[in-house]
Each structure stands twice: as structure tokens, then as C-alpha cells.
Design an enzyme around this catalytic site. Structure first.
Site, PDB file in Angstrom:
ATOM      1  N   CYS A 130       0.865  -1.109  -0.003  1.00 11.44           N
ATOM      2  CA  CYS A 130      -0.064   0.104   0.054  1.00 11.44           C
ATOM      3  C   CYS A 130       0.641   1.266  -0.107  1.00 11.44           C
ATOM      4  O   CYS A 130       1.579   1.614  -0.974  1.00 11.44           O
ATOM      5  CB  CYS A 130      -0.795  -0.216   1.358  1.00 11.44           C
ATOM      6  SG  CYS A 130      -2.408   1.000   0.775  1.00 11.44           S
ATOM      7  N   HIS A 175      -3.605  -5.677   1.175  1.00 14.15           N
ATOM      8  CA  HIS A 175      -3.264  -6.095   2.591  1.00 14.15           C
ATOM      9  C   HIS A 175      -3.787  -7.602   3.223  1.00 14.15           C
ATOM     10  O   HIS A 175      -4.763  -7.999   2.416  1.00 14.15           O
ATOM     11  CB  HIS A 175      -4.065  -5.148   3.557  1.00 14.15           C
ATOM     12  CG  HIS A 175      -3.395  -3.688   3.646  1.00 14.15           C
ATOM     13  ND1 HIS A 175      -2.209  -3.388   4.292  1.00 14.15           N
ATOM     14  CD2 HIS A 175      -3.871  -2.491   3.156  1.00 14.15           C
ATOM     15  CE1 HIS A 175      -1.833  -1.997   3.927  1.00 14.15           C
ATOM     16  NE2 HIS A 175      -2.999  -1.353   3.588  1.00 14.15           N
TER      17      HIS A 175
END
Length: 493
Positions: free
Chosen positions: A330, A427
Site C-alpha cells: 500500500c 493487505h
């Protein structure tokens, strides 16, 4: 009709979240339909929900303990700190912008109806709603228009159990002092207390327990010994983020000022062959790391500047020259590129900054937040992976042609020409056992943990621990039927 009770603490990090998770599992095992609820949370470790929003990671774990899918009604107000004085405001799972502390204070009275709406909607589908407070009700300067503790308990007309943490010392003063500063209305909300995290022979605290009861008039529902396997469950608070010694394979993680969604580390921490080293400011990235993992960030550009200020960019370049591997997730993925552009000032003033330059990609920040649950496979090995995306920004560039995650034909992520530097927006990727095993094998390690089974087993053990040391029947008897006659009109989902 649903019943409810609220677990409040004498301070932050006294174990409220874990207690609610354990109670949720224990009462679910008794055949009750249980739902967790936290009116207001502050955390950068969020979970994506089935209804396309986000809530605090602790409420997602509590939902799992109750055998439910996480839903935005479980945490209607989420504050995600972006600076020392400002935070992103998320209401019922959706980003509403950034608010400073003073602006949020003015907004609070208008948020209570929304909080109650979510609460009553949960009550329509549950036998027992376990409510978690935030911080401490003893912060009397925050009592006006409070959403998180007594303000909510009074508005919803539900009883409170107060938890003190004996491990940090002064638990008698914590509990008695909290009663002393509350006004009469709030004191009457508290029906009992719990003492958490006792080490040693619990009977040695009998006199202390009785002293608290005598001074407050509250009964004690239990003195809970330290639960040694708590580290096996996903942590929410960045204060819980710590190095975990293990085996010879070292994963180094720089502790960014605005680190976010660090649950990516939990499956690695669980592996006995892996040492996860959280590198604090002031220390170099360790030269013996097999993998440097750049985690998620709430403010990518500011964390990138902080990364450089620590000299970690030099350490990372040396790590790569030595043949080391790098994974950016991310915000960490965005940092690895050549440029980060923020034309709309999503993270502060509009600007473009140089990235670390280890992936041939560029990221442009945008105002639309991506909140998606994903399932797919790793390209090549076709190992199943799943997780969630939660980011603001679009990443493109030549290295995305070497994407390494496939979601129903949509290939994502980027890989350097050497194959040793990768990044993606997903994630939770290491929670997939087969993928984690393959990745650790590439780095010279091994995997011996079934991660999801470990989490389930630990929740069961936590529930058994609480059943042994807490009077669950008395706690349930103290819970109160929720009166929805004066609530907002809401529809069951």
C-alpha cells in the site's frame, strides 16, 4: 429483544478490545447471537467490511469472535490520525473528510443520532450487543457531547462494567479514582468492575479486590490473570506494535510515524522461524535482514520524508545491493516508485515528491478511497491469496507489466527487473498459508503455522480463560434490555 452492556476502561490499552473479543466468543458458544459495537474509535489499523466500508481492526476481530462478518454499524465513527491535531473522519464506513480536533468537537452533537442508528440496527439482529468504550470516562474535560463512553451509555440507557489494568500498577486508584471524578448520573451507570492482567497468585489480591468493592460499592466480576497468547491475535493499537524474536530469517519493518494496517505482520510474527524486527527512529535498518517490508501509511508523502530523514533510504539501497528482498504494501508500495503526485492536496499541500526509485512506477493521489475485499492468486505459482485494499491513489508504470497478483483476470502490483523488489495494494496477503510458505521458502525459511486456525484456537482459549476467571452469568444478568421505543426508525438489513 436484545440486551446490551458496555465495557469501559480506566484508561487506554487496559485490554478492553481483547476482553470484548473473548466475551463475544464465550457468549456465542453459549448459543447467543452476539454483536460487537464501538461508538467511536481512533485507529489507523482498519478493516474493510462486507458492505464496502471500514471499521477499526479490533471490531473486525470481535465480529470474527462472534461468528459474524464485520459491518460498518459495528464502529460508526472512526477517526484516523493524519497529524498531531487532525484526523480523517469516517462515518458509518465512509470517509467524510479531515477534521481538526476543534472542528470534530463541534461536530460531535450531530453524530450521536448516527451512532444510535447503527447501535439499534445491530440490536435488531442480536441477543446481546457488547459495547466497547474508548480511553477513559474519567477524562471529564471530554464529557460534554461524549460519544465514546458515558455519553453513549446514558443516551442508549445501558449499564457499564469498568476495567482496570493491574499490570501497569495503581489499579485501586484507577478504579476508585474514576468513581470519584464522575458525576452522580455517570457513577450510577457503572454496575461492576473487573481487574485485568494479573500476574502470579490471584488470591494475593483478595484484599485489594475487597477494598475496591468497599470503597465503590461495585461488585467484582473477576480478577483476570495475564493471557499469555494475546500476541497471537491481531493488534489494533500502534502501541502494541513490537519486535518479536523468532528464528534466523529476519524481516525488518521501519516504524513509520503514520504506520497503518500493520496486521500484515501478524502471520509473520506467528512463525517460529521468523524474527520480525520493528526498527524505531534513530536505528539503521539491520544489515542481516532477508526482507525489508515497507508497511502501509496513513500519510504516504510525510512518511516517505520521515523515512529519508532517518537515513533509511541509504540503508535500503545497501540492502538491495547486497541482494536483499523488498516488499512494499500500500503506502510502502507507493514509496518504492519514482514519483508521488498529490495534485488535489489529499495529504496536505498539493505537491509532487521523488519516491525511493526502486520500482519504475508513479502514483497519483486522488480523493476517491478504494475499499475492496479481494480474492485471487499469485501469478506463476497460482497460490490462493485474499485480503483487502484500502488506499487513495492510482499507480502506473512499466514495472506494473510484471504484476504478480491476479484478481479474476485483473493483474495487480509491480515487480522490478531483478524480481527482488515488489509492491502491491493488497493487505492481509501473508494470512494465506500456502502463499506465506512459498515466500518464506524463497527467503531461506520455512512456515509451520496454519494462521487462521491459530487465530480461531486463540479466540477459543481466550473465551475459556474468561469463563474461568469472570462470572459470565452475573455479567449477563447485569446487561439490560435495549429500549428502542425512542430510537430513530431503522430498517433491519
Amino acid at each position: 429483544m436484545a440486551r446490551s452492556i458496555m465495557i469501559q476502561g480506566t484508561g487506554s490499552n487496559v485490554g478492553k478490545s481483547l476482553l470484548v473479543a473473548g466475551l463475544a466468543r464465550a457468549f456465542t458458544q453459549k448459543g447467543l447471537r452476539v454483536a460487537p459495537f464501538k461508538p467511536q474509535n481512533m485507529s489507523n489499523n482498519a478493516a474493510v467490511t462486507v458492505d464496502g466500508g471500514e471499521i477499526g481492526r479490533a471490531q473486525a476481530l470481535q465480529a470474527r469472535a462472534a461468528g459474524r462478518e464485520p459491518h460498518t454499524d459495528m464502529n460508526p465513527i472512526l477517526l484516523k490520525p493524519e497529524s498531531e491535531t487532525g484526523a480523517q473522519l469516517v462515518v458509518q464506513g465512509k470517509r467524510k473528510g479531515t477534521a481538526g480536533a476543534r472542528a470534530f468537537w463541534k461536530e460531535k452533537p450531530r453524530l450521536m443520532p448516527t451512532v444510535l442508528e447503527s447501535f439499534h440496527r445491530l440490536c435488531n439482529e442480536a441477543d446481546l450487543v457488547l459495547v466497547e468504550g474508548a480511553g477513559s470516562p474519567a477524562e471529564t474535560n471530554l464529557r460534554k457531547d461524549d460519544l465514546a463512553n458515558m455519553g453513549f451509555a446514558v443516551a442508549a440507557n445501558i449499564p457499564v462494567v469498568l476495567v482496570g489494568d493491574i499490570d501497569r500498577g495503581g489499579v485501586i486508584a484507577q478504579l476508585v479514582g474514576t468513581q470519584a471524578v464522575l458525576d452522580q448520573t455517570d457513577r450510577e451507570r457503572i454496575r461492576a468492575f473487573l481487574v485485568n492482567r494479573f500476574r502470579g497468585d490471584v488470591s494475593l489480591f483478595d484484599d485489594g479486590r475487597d477494598d475496591i468493592a468497599a470503597r465503590t460499592g461495585w461488585p467484582c466480576l473477576g480478577v483476570i490473570p495475564w493471557f499469555g497468547d494475546a500476541w497471537k491475535l491481531p493488534a489494533e493499537d500502534v502501541l502494541d506494535l513490537a519486535s518479536r524474536p523468532g528464528g534466523a530469517l529476519k524481516v525488518a519493518v521501519p516504524q513509520l510515524p503514520r504506520i497503518a494496517n500493520f496486521d500484515d505482520l501478524d502471520p509473520l510474527v506467528a512463525e517460529p522461524d521468523v524474527t520480525v524486527e520493528i526498527v524505531p527512529p534513530g536505528r539503521p535498518l539491520p544489515a542481516d535482514a532477508a526482507l525489508v517490508l515497507l508497511p502501509g501509511s496513513k500519510c504516504t508523502i510525510d512518511d516517505l520524508l520521515a523515512f529519508r530523514a532517518q537515513g533509511w533510504d541509504i540503508d535500503l539501497a545497501a540492502h538491495i545491493r547486497r541482494g536483499g528482498h523488498v516488499l512494499g504494501l500500500c503506502g510502502g508500495y507507493q514509496m518504492l516508485g519514482r514519483k508521488i503526485h498529490d495534485p488535489d492536496g489529499v495529504e496536505g499541500p498539493p505537491r509532487s515528491v521523488d519516491g525511493l526509485g526502486h520500482l519504475d512506477i508513479e502514483t497519483t493521489m486522488g480523493t476517491r478511497k478504494e475499499l475492496t475485499l479481494q480474492k485471487g492468486h499469485a501469478v506463476g505459482e497460482r497460490l490462493p491469496v485474499e485480503g483487502y485494499e484500502i488506499h487513495m491513489g492510482r499507480t502506473d508504470g512499466p514495472d506494473t507489466a510484471r504484476g504478480w497478483l491476479d484478481f479474476n483476470g485483473r493483474v495487480c502490483g509491480a515487480t522490478s527487473g531483478s524480481g527482488r523488489i515488489r509492491g502491491c495494494y493488497l493487505h492481509g496477503i501473508f494470512a494465506s498459508d500456502a502463499f506465506r510458505e512459498a515466500e518464506l521458502h524463497k527467503l531461506g525459511g520455512q512456515s509451520v503455522v496454519a494462521y487462521e486456525e491459530t487465530v480461531e484456537d486463540t479466540l477459543d482459549a481466550l473465551a475459556a480463560h474468561l469463563a474461568t476467571h469472570v462470572d459470565l452469568d452475573a455479567l449477563l444478568d447485569l446487561s439490560q434490555e435495549v429500549d428502542q421505543s425512542n430510537s430513530c426508525t431503522v430498517n433491519a438489513r
